[in-house]
Design a protein around this motif. Structure first.
Motif, PDB file in Angstrom:
ATOM      1  N   ASN A 195       0.841  -1.193   0.000  1.00  8.36           N
ATOM      2  CA  ASN A 195       0.000   0.000   0.000  1.00  8.36           C
ATOM      3  C   ASN A 195       0.878   1.245   0.000  1.00  8.36           C
ATOM      4  O   ASN A 195       1.956   1.276   0.597  1.00  8.36           O
ATOM      5  CB  ASN A 195      -0.913   0.034   1.221  1.00  8.36           C
ATOM      6  CG  ASN A 195      -2.129  -0.851   1.054  1.00  8.36           C
ATOM      7  OD1 ASN A 195      -2.523  -1.183  -0.062  1.00  8.36           O
ATOM      8  ND2 ASN A 195      -2.735  -1.238   2.166  1.00  8.36           N
ATOM      9  N   VAL A 196       0.391   2.272  -0.658  1.00  8.45           N
ATOM     10  CA  VAL A 196       1.079   3.558  -0.697  1.00  8.45           C
ATOM     11  C   VAL A 196       0.389   4.520   0.265  1.00  8.45           C
ATOM     12  O   VAL A 196      -0.821   4.702   0.217  1.00  8.45           O
ATOM     13  CB  VAL A 196       1.066   4.159  -2.118  1.00  8.45           C
ATOM     14  CG1 VAL A 196       1.689   5.549  -2.118  1.00  8.45           C
ATOM     15  CG2 VAL A 196       1.813   3.240  -3.090  1.00  8.45           C
ATOM     16  N   TRP A 197       1.171   5.114   1.141  1.00 13.45           N
ATOM     17  CA  TRP A 197       0.687   6.172   2.035  1.00 13.45           C
ATOM     18  C   TRP A 197       1.341   7.466   1.585  1.00 13.45           C
ATOM     19  O   TRP A 197       2.570   7.588   1.594  1.00 13.45           O
ATOM     20  CB  TRP A 197       1.046   5.856   3.493  1.00 13.45           C
ATOM     21  CG  TRP A 197       0.356   4.621   3.992  1.00 13.45           C
ATOM     22  CD1 TRP A 197       0.767   3.330   3.853  1.00 13.45           C
ATOM     23  CD2 TRP A 197      -0.897   4.566   4.674  1.00 13.45           C
ATOM     24  NE1 TRP A 197      -0.137   2.471   4.407  1.00 13.45           N
ATOM     25  CE2 TRP A 197      -1.176   3.203   4.933  1.00 13.45           C
ATOM     26  CE3 TRP A 197      -1.805   5.536   5.113  1.00 13.45           C
ATOM     27  CZ2 TRP A 197      -2.325   2.788   5.589  1.00 13.45           C
ATOM     28  CZ3 TRP A 197      -2.949   5.128   5.777  1.00 13.45           C
ATOM     29  CH2 TRP A 197      -3.202   3.767   6.011  1.00 13.45           C
ATOM     30  N   SER A 198       0.528   8.425   1.171  1.00 15.28           N
ATOM     31  CA  SER A 198       1.061   9.645   0.582  1.00 15.28           C
ATOM     32  C   SER A 198       0.200  10.826   0.981  1.00 15.28           C
ATOM     33  O   SER A 198      -1.008  10.846   0.724  1.00 15.28           O
ATOM     34  CB  SER A 198       1.109   9.511  -0.946  1.00 15.28           C
ATOM     35  OG  SER A 198       1.582  10.687  -1.550  1.00 15.28           O
ATOM     36  N   LEU A 199       0.833  11.805   1.632  1.00  9.99           N
ATOM     37  CA  LEU A 199       0.108  12.982   2.109  1.00  9.99           C
ATOM     38  C   LEU A 199       1.106  14.092   2.416  1.00  9.99           C
ATOM     39  O   LEU A 199       2.179  13.830   2.968  1.00  9.99           O
ATOM     40  CB  LEU A 199      -0.687  12.628   3.372  1.00  9.99           C
ATOM     41  CG  LEU A 199      -1.715  13.640   3.869  1.00  9.99           C
ATOM     42  CD1 LEU A 199      -2.891  13.742   2.903  1.00  9.99           C
ATOM     43  CD2 LEU A 199      -2.238  13.239   5.251  1.00  9.99           C
ATOM     44  N   MET A 200       0.748  15.320   2.046  1.00 11.48           N
ATOM     45  CA  MET A 200       1.582  16.486   2.373  1.00 11.48           C
ATOM     46  C   MET A 200       3.032  16.311   1.900  1.00 11.48           C
ATOM     47  O   MET A 200       3.984  16.550   2.650  1.00 11.48           O
ATOM     48  CB  MET A 200       1.538  16.757   3.890  1.00 11.48           C
ATOM     49  CG  MET A 200       0.187  17.208   4.392  1.00 11.48           C
ATOM     50  SD  MET A 200       0.051  17.230   6.204  1.00 11.48           S
ATOM     51  CE  MET A 200       1.473  18.201   6.670  1.00 11.48           C
ATOM     52  N   LYS A 201       3.209  15.862   0.654  1.00  7.97           N
ATOM     53  CA  LYS A 201       4.534  15.679   0.060  1.00  7.97           C
ATOM     54  C   LYS A 201       5.383  14.666   0.832  1.00  7.97           C
ATOM     55  O   LYS A 201       6.622  14.719   0.823  1.00  7.97           O
ATOM     56  CB  LYS A 201       5.268  17.024  -0.036  1.00  7.97           C
ATOM     57  CG  LYS A 201       4.568  18.029  -0.925  1.00  7.97           C
ATOM     58  CD  LYS A 201       5.332  19.334  -1.008  1.00  7.97           C
ATOM     59  CE  LYS A 201       4.601  20.329  -1.894  1.00  7.97           C
ATOM     60  NZ  LYS A 201       5.326  21.624  -2.003  1.00  7.97           N
ATOM     61  N   PHE A 202       4.698  13.742   1.474  1.00 13.40           N
ATOM     62  CA  PHE A 202       5.344  12.710   2.300  1.00 13.40           C
ATOM     63  C   PHE A 202       4.795  11.372   1.817  1.00 13.40           C
ATOM     64  O   PHE A 202       3.593  11.210   1.659  1.00 13.40           O
ATOM     65  CB  PHE A 202       5.002  12.999   3.757  1.00 13.40           C
ATOM     66  CG  PHE A 202       5.038  11.809   4.679  1.00 13.40           C
ATOM     67  CD1 PHE A 202       6.226  11.183   4.966  1.00 13.40           C
ATOM     68  CD2 PHE A 202       3.873  11.356   5.283  1.00 13.40           C
ATOM     69  CE1 PHE A 202       6.255  10.095   5.825  1.00 13.40           C
ATOM     70  CE2 PHE A 202       3.901  10.276   6.143  1.00 13.40           C
ATOM     71  CZ  PHE A 202       5.091   9.650   6.409  1.00 13.40           C
ATOM     72  N   ARG A 203       5.688  10.404   1.547  1.00 13.81           N
ATOM     73  CA  ARG A 203       5.248   9.158   0.907  1.00 13.81           C
ATOM     74  C   ARG A 203       6.073   7.981   1.408  1.00 13.81           C
ATOM     75  O   ARG A 203       7.286   8.071   1.537  1.00 13.81           O
ATOM     76  CB  ARG A 203       5.411   9.289  -0.610  1.00 13.81           C
ATOM     77  CG  ARG A 203       4.781   8.192  -1.451  1.00 13.81           C
ATOM     78  CD  ARG A 203       5.110   8.445  -2.917  1.00 13.81           C
ATOM     79  NE  ARG A 203       4.207   7.780  -3.834  1.00 13.81           N
ATOM     80  CZ  ARG A 203       4.373   6.549  -4.301  1.00 13.81           C
ATOM     81  NH1 ARG A 203       5.433   5.833  -3.919  1.00 13.81           N
ATOM     82  NH2 ARG A 203       3.505   6.028  -5.148  1.00 13.81           N
ATOM     83  N   PHE A 204       5.384   6.866   1.697  1.00 11.02           N
ATOM     84  CA  PHE A 204       6.088   5.624   1.989  1.00 11.02           C
ATOM     85  C   PHE A 204       5.181   4.453   1.620  1.00 11.02           C
ATOM     86  O   PHE A 204       3.979   4.619   1.410  1.00 11.02           O
ATOM     87  CB  PHE A 204       6.525   5.546   3.459  1.00 11.02           C
ATOM     88  CG  PHE A 204       5.388   5.374   4.448  1.00 11.02           C
ATOM     89  CD1 PHE A 204       5.034   4.118   4.915  1.00 11.02           C
ATOM     90  CD2 PHE A 204       4.681   6.473   4.918  1.00 11.02           C
ATOM     91  CE1 PHE A 204       4.007   3.946   5.828  1.00 11.02           C
ATOM     92  CE2 PHE A 204       3.652   6.328   5.834  1.00 11.02           C
ATOM     93  CZ  PHE A 204       3.311   5.061   6.294  1.00 11.02           C
ATOM     94  N   GLU A 205       5.758   3.270   1.522  1.00 10.90           N
ATOM     95  CA  GLU A 205       5.017   2.064   1.188  1.00 10.90           C
ATOM     96  C   GLU A 205       5.094   1.082   2.342  1.00 10.90           C
ATOM     97  O   GLU A 205       6.087   1.044   3.078  1.00 10.90           O
ATOM     98  CB  GLU A 205       5.573   1.429  -0.092  1.00 10.90           C
ATOM     99  CG  GLU A 205       5.418   2.316  -1.317  1.00 10.90           C
ATOM    100  CD  GLU A 205       5.912   1.647  -2.579  1.00 10.90           C
ATOM    101  OE1 GLU A 205       6.293   0.448  -2.520  1.00 10.90           O
ATOM    102  OE2 GLU A 205       5.925   2.311  -3.636  1.00 10.90           O
ATOM    103  N   CYS A 206       4.033   0.278   2.488  1.00  5.61           N
ATOM    104  CA  CYS A 206       3.953  -0.644   3.614  1.00  5.61           C
ATOM    105  C   CYS A 206       3.152  -1.878   3.190  1.00  5.61           C
ATOM    106  O   CYS A 206       2.195  -1.756   2.417  1.00  5.61           O
ATOM    107  CB  CYS A 206       3.264   0.054   4.787  1.00  5.61           C
ATOM    108  SG  CYS A 206       3.266  -0.891   6.312  1.00  5.61           S
TER     109      CYS A 206
END
Length: 213
Positions: A150-161
């Motif tokens: 899954n991609v978590w992306s918000l406020m120019k901040f992004r990571f995958e988990c």
């Protein structure tokens, strides 16, 4: 118009730059997310597909009935302006346009890959060519199921988990995001729990003088 990416609870979305995540609840299995600007609102809600799912037209009728009851309670006129078949992310969907004191447009579909019934609602201060293009762009770019992490992306901040980690704790403030993800693995004799906490603080866009006179 500039767009930005938002990844949340198994969805990957592209929205106008001025839109912000204002409210959210639940996890990847069941929840709601609200994206808002001064003149628009996107609401995406989802829930697990039951073992014996209702036909999609029956789900739509439930939405219409609820909207009709709400309008009646508020003593507002109500009518279904349009209803037709559609396609979202290769899924068969139903498009619905309702009108009371405001106009609402819906797309409803089953995503078998993520095992979710998804209901998307769009409200604009004025529906015109620009708003229709924005909805079309959103739906064309929307990913309601993601292969791999899954991609978590918000406020120019992004990571995958990994998808096995579900949202359990979150806090969103101006310039700050806190996300807590939990994975539970059960066996006959043990329970293994892993937790990921992520805190993000955006960079300030101004600097202060060391001293002021």
């Amino acid at each position: 118009m500039k767009f930005k990416e938002i990844g949340w609870n198994g969805f990957l979305m592209t929205v106008p730059e001025e839109m912000h995540l204002t409210r959210q609840g639940g996890d990847a299995n069941r929840g709601t997310i609200f994206l808002e600007s001064e003149r628009s609102l996107f609401e995406i809600s989802w829930q697990p597909i039951p073992r014996k799912p209702k036909p999609l037209p029956s789900v739509v009728e439930t939405i219409v009935d609820q909207a009709k009851k709400s309008a009646k309670k508020k003593k507002q006129k109500f009518n279904v302006q349009e209803r037709r078949d559609a396609v979202v992310n290769n899924h068969n969907a139903i498009y619905l346009r309702l009108k009371s004191n405001i106009e609402e447009r819906y797309y409803i579909w089953y995503c078998q890959e993520s095992n979710r019934l998804i209901i998307s609602r769009f409200v604009f201060e004025t529906f015109n060519e620009k708003s229709i293009r924005i909805i079309k762009q959103f739906l064309n770019m929307l990913k309601c199921h993601i292969k791999g992490k899954n991609v978590w992306s918000l406020m120019k901040f992004r990571f995958e988990c990994p998808q096995s980690f579900l949202l359990r704790d979150t806090e969103i403030k101006v310039g700050k995001v806190h996300i807590g993800l939990v994975e539970n693995k059960l066996s006959a004799f043990t329970e293994k729990v892993r937790t990921i906490y992520v805190d993000y603080f955006s960079m300030a866009n101004l600097t202060f003088k060391e001293t002021y006179e």
